[in-house]
Design a protein around this motif. Structure first.
Motif, PDB file in Angstrom:
ATOM      1  N   LEU A 178       0.814  -1.212   0.000  1.00  0.00           N
ATOM      2  CA  LEU A 178       0.000   0.000   0.000  1.00  0.00           C
ATOM      3  C   LEU A 178       0.853   1.269   0.000  1.00  0.00           C
ATOM      4  O   LEU A 178       0.320   2.377   0.051  1.00  0.00           O
ATOM      5  N   GLY A 179       2.174   1.096  -0.043  1.00  0.00           N
ATOM      6  CA  GLY A 179       3.064   2.244  -0.039  1.00  0.00           C
ATOM      7  C   GLY A 179       3.368   2.774   1.335  1.00  0.00           C
ATOM      8  O   GLY A 179       3.983   3.847   1.476  1.00  0.00           O
ATOM      9  N   GLN A 180       2.956   2.060   2.375  1.00  0.00           N
ATOM     10  CA  GLN A 180       3.209   2.495   3.749  1.00  0.00           C
ATOM     11  C   GLN A 180       4.583   2.003   4.204  1.00  0.00           C
ATOM     12  O   GLN A 180       5.006   0.898   3.864  1.00  0.00           O
ATOM     13  N   SER A 181       5.263   2.833   4.977  1.00  0.00           N
ATOM     14  CA  SER A 181       6.582   2.451   5.464  1.00  0.00           C
ATOM     15  C   SER A 181       6.476   1.382   6.554  1.00  0.00           C
ATOM     16  O   SER A 181       5.634   1.468   7.443  1.00  0.00           O
ATOM     17  N   VAL A 182       7.340   0.375   6.466  1.00  0.00           N
ATOM     18  CA  VAL A 182       7.441  -0.643   7.511  1.00  0.00           C
ATOM     19  C   VAL A 182       8.868  -0.659   8.066  1.00  0.00           C
ATOM     20  O   VAL A 182       9.308  -1.650   8.642  1.00  0.00           O
ATOM     21  N   LEU A 183       9.554   0.467   7.866  1.00  0.00           N
ATOM     22  CA  LEU A 183      10.957   0.542   8.281  1.00  0.00           C
ATOM     23  C   LEU A 183      11.120   0.321   9.773  1.00  0.00           C
ATOM     24  O   LEU A 183      12.140  -0.216  10.222  1.00  0.00           O
ATOM     25  N   ASP A 184      10.106   0.736  10.557  1.00  0.00           N
ATOM     26  CA  ASP A 184      10.209   0.562  12.010  1.00  0.00           C
ATOM     27  C   ASP A 184      10.101  -0.904  12.428  1.00  0.00           C
ATOM     28  O   ASP A 184      10.347  -1.237  13.593  1.00  0.00           O
ATOM     29  N   LYS A 185       9.745  -1.778  11.494  1.00  0.00           N
ATOM     30  CA  LYS A 185       9.639  -3.211  11.790  1.00  0.00           C
ATOM     31  C   LYS A 185      10.875  -3.981  11.341  1.00  0.00           C
ATOM     32  O   LYS A 185      10.909  -5.212  11.445  1.00  0.00           O
ATOM     33  N   VAL A 186      11.884  -3.268  10.839  1.00  0.00           N
ATOM     34  CA  VAL A 186      13.042  -3.932  10.246  1.00  0.00           C
ATOM     35  C   VAL A 186      14.206  -3.972  11.224  1.00  0.00           C
ATOM     36  O   VAL A 186      14.514  -2.983  11.888  1.00  0.00           O
ATOM     37  N   THR A 187      14.837  -5.121  11.294  1.00  0.00           N
ATOM     38  CA  THR A 187      16.089  -5.271  12.020  1.00  0.00           C
ATOM     39  C   THR A 187      17.108  -5.915  11.079  1.00  0.00           C
ATOM     40  O   THR A 187      16.730  -6.537  10.081  1.00  0.00           O
ATOM     41  N   THR A 188      18.394  -5.768  11.383  1.00  0.00           N
ATOM     42  CA  THR A 188      19.431  -6.268  10.476  1.00  0.00           C
ATOM     43  C   THR A 188      20.451  -7.123  11.217  1.00  0.00           C
ATOM     44  O   THR A 188      20.553  -7.075  12.451  1.00  0.00           O
ATOM     45  N   ARG A 189      21.200  -7.893  10.418  1.00  0.00           N
ATOM     46  CA  ARG A 189      22.287  -8.708  10.978  1.00  0.00           C
ATOM     47  C   ARG A 189      23.447  -8.715  10.002  1.00  0.00           C
ATOM     48  O   ARG A 189      23.259  -8.937   8.806  1.00  0.00           O
ATOM     49  N   LYS A 190      24.661  -8.493  10.511  1.00  0.00           N
ATOM     50  CA  LYS A 190      25.863  -8.469   9.680  1.00  0.00           C
ATOM     51  C   LYS A 190      26.429  -9.872   9.494  1.00  0.00           C
ATOM     52  O   LYS A 190      25.925 -10.854  10.068  1.00  0.00           O
ATOM     53  N   HIS A 191      27.492  -9.937   8.675  1.00  0.00           N
ATOM     54  CA  HIS A 191      28.202 -11.201   8.478  1.00  0.00           C
ATOM     55  C   HIS A 191      29.693 -10.923   8.571  1.00  0.00           C
ATOM     56  O   HIS A 191      30.221 -10.040   7.867  1.00  0.00           O
ATOM     57  N   ASP A 192      30.380 -11.663   9.421  1.00  0.00           N
ATOM     58  CA  ASP A 192      31.820 -11.483   9.601  1.00  0.00           C
ATOM     59  C   ASP A 192      32.594 -12.427   8.691  1.00  0.00           C
ATOM     60  O   ASP A 192      32.373 -13.643   8.704  1.00  0.00           O
ATOM     61  N   VAL A 193      33.507 -11.842   7.916  1.00  0.00           N
ATOM     62  CA  VAL A 193      34.339 -12.628   7.009  1.00  0.00           C
ATOM     63  C   VAL A 193      35.788 -12.557   7.495  1.00  0.00           C
ATOM     64  O   VAL A 193      36.331 -11.463   7.692  1.00  0.00           O
ATOM     65  N   THR A 194      36.393 -13.709   7.657  1.00  0.00           N
ATOM     66  CA  THR A 194      37.814 -13.777   8.012  1.00  0.00           C
ATOM     67  C   THR A 194      38.589 -14.241   6.789  1.00  0.00           C
ATOM     68  O   THR A 194      38.273 -15.283   6.192  1.00  0.00           O
ATOM     69  N   VAL A 195      39.596 -13.455   6.400  1.00  0.00           N
ATOM     70  CA  VAL A 195      40.427 -13.793   5.243  1.00  0.00           C
ATOM     71  C   VAL A 195      41.771 -14.290   5.754  1.00  0.00           C
ATOM     72  O   VAL A 195      42.459 -13.591   6.525  1.00  0.00           O
ATOM     73  N   ASN A 196      42.136 -15.487   5.333  1.00  0.00           N
ATOM     74  CA  ASN A 196      43.412 -16.084   5.748  1.00  0.00           C
ATOM     75  C   ASN A 196      44.369 -16.173   4.566  1.00  0.00           C
ATOM     76  O   ASN A 196      43.958 -16.272   3.407  1.00  0.00           O
ATOM     77  N   ASN A 197      45.663 -16.140   4.876  1.00  0.00           N
ATOM     78  CA  ASN A 197      46.677 -16.283   3.832  1.00  0.00           C
ATOM     79  C   ASN A 197      46.695 -17.724   3.311  1.00  0.00           C
ATOM     80  O   ASN A 197      46.371 -18.658   4.015  1.00  0.00           O
TER      81      ASN A 197
END
Length: 267
Positions: free
Chosen positions: A248-267
């Motif tokens: 309907l074009g209504q914002s639902v941004l207040d219902k959003v949460t996020t999660r990151k991702h950790d990347v480890t780079v090895n030689n």
């Protein structure tokens, strides 16, 4: 009367009495025929448990029925049929297994002969304690690669806790440490159309706009980002949601949460 005559008279009377009664029981007596026990008839059916409660759709629970005859004896071999008063709410199998179909109430009946017993069924889906749309980088929280190798990380949108919500538009900003991993490419996911802004990927910033005209209530992969390991170290690939709207074009941004991702780079 002389004593001798009196004794003879008594003996003769006894002999005549015995003769009149038979030979003293030497012939066998036919025993009486025992009564034929009545045929067991189902007179009561007890269903256990007497009530079932479901908090999800498609769940199953088991009922059992005990049939007793007119003498109160259990009829273990008695046949039992099962029925539901509202199959649109809960169904029951021929063995008494009950499956929830939709919210509401139903009565399950077990029948044997002319006797029956019942159990009450209630299906009620509890409202979620919190309605959340989770936008996350990848399926897991961390991974590792070696320098020169690539890794593809999807941007996932989890709608499983977003009861009653749909999402039709989404703008995400993805950032990372460009000295540890470098951007290689992007592949559209399964959600609507995708518009990209790749001008700042060299410095670790990526913007994507997604739009689906009809909206969706299902979880989906918004897009897939491929990175290459540049140097040894740890880099967090993070996602920020700058716009989220429903059909309907209504914002639902207040219902959003996020999660990151950790990347480890090895030689």
């Amino acid at each position: 009367m002389p004593q001798i005559i009196r004794m003879r008279y008594i003996r003769l009377s006894v002999v005549l009495l015995l003769a009149a009664c038979g030979d003293g029981g030497s012939s066998p007596t036919t025993p009486p025929t025992p009564p034929i026990p009545p045929t067991p008839v189902a007179t009561s059916v007890t269903v256990s448990p007497t009530s079932l409660s479901f908090t999800s759709i498609g769940a199953t629970q088991q009922l059992s029925a005990t049939v007793k005859d007119q003498n109160g004896a259990t009829m273990s071999s008695a046949s039992v049929s099962w029925s539901s008063s509202a199959a649109s709410v809960a169904t029951v199998s021929s063995t008494g297994s009950v499956t929830s179909v939709a919210e509401g109430s139903a009565t399950i009946t077990a029948t044997s002969g002319s006797a029956n017993g019942t159990a009450a069924v209630t299906v009620a889906i509890p409202a979620p304690t919190d309605t959340i749309i989770t936008v996350m980088v990848a399926d897991s929280a961390a991974s590792s690669i070696t320098v020169g190798n690539q890794i593809t990380l999807p941007i996932m949108v989890d709608m499983t806790q977003a009861a009653g919500l749909d999402i039709a538009s989404l703008q995400v900003k993805v950032t990372w440490n460009a000295s540890i991993v470098t951007y290689v490419s992007v592949t559209p996911g399964t959600f609507g159309s995708l518009t990209l802004n790749e001008t700042d990927v060299a410095t670790g910033t990526f913007l994507a706009n997604l739009f689906n005209g009809t909206g969706t209530k299902e979880s989906f992969r918004a897009l897939l980002l491929t990175f290459s390991g540049t140097s040894a170290g740890a880099a967090a690939v993070e996602v920020e949601v700058t716009t989220a709207g429903n059909e309907l074009g209504q914002s639902v941004l207040d219902k959003v949460t996020t999660r990151k991702h950790d990347v480890t780079v090895n030689n």
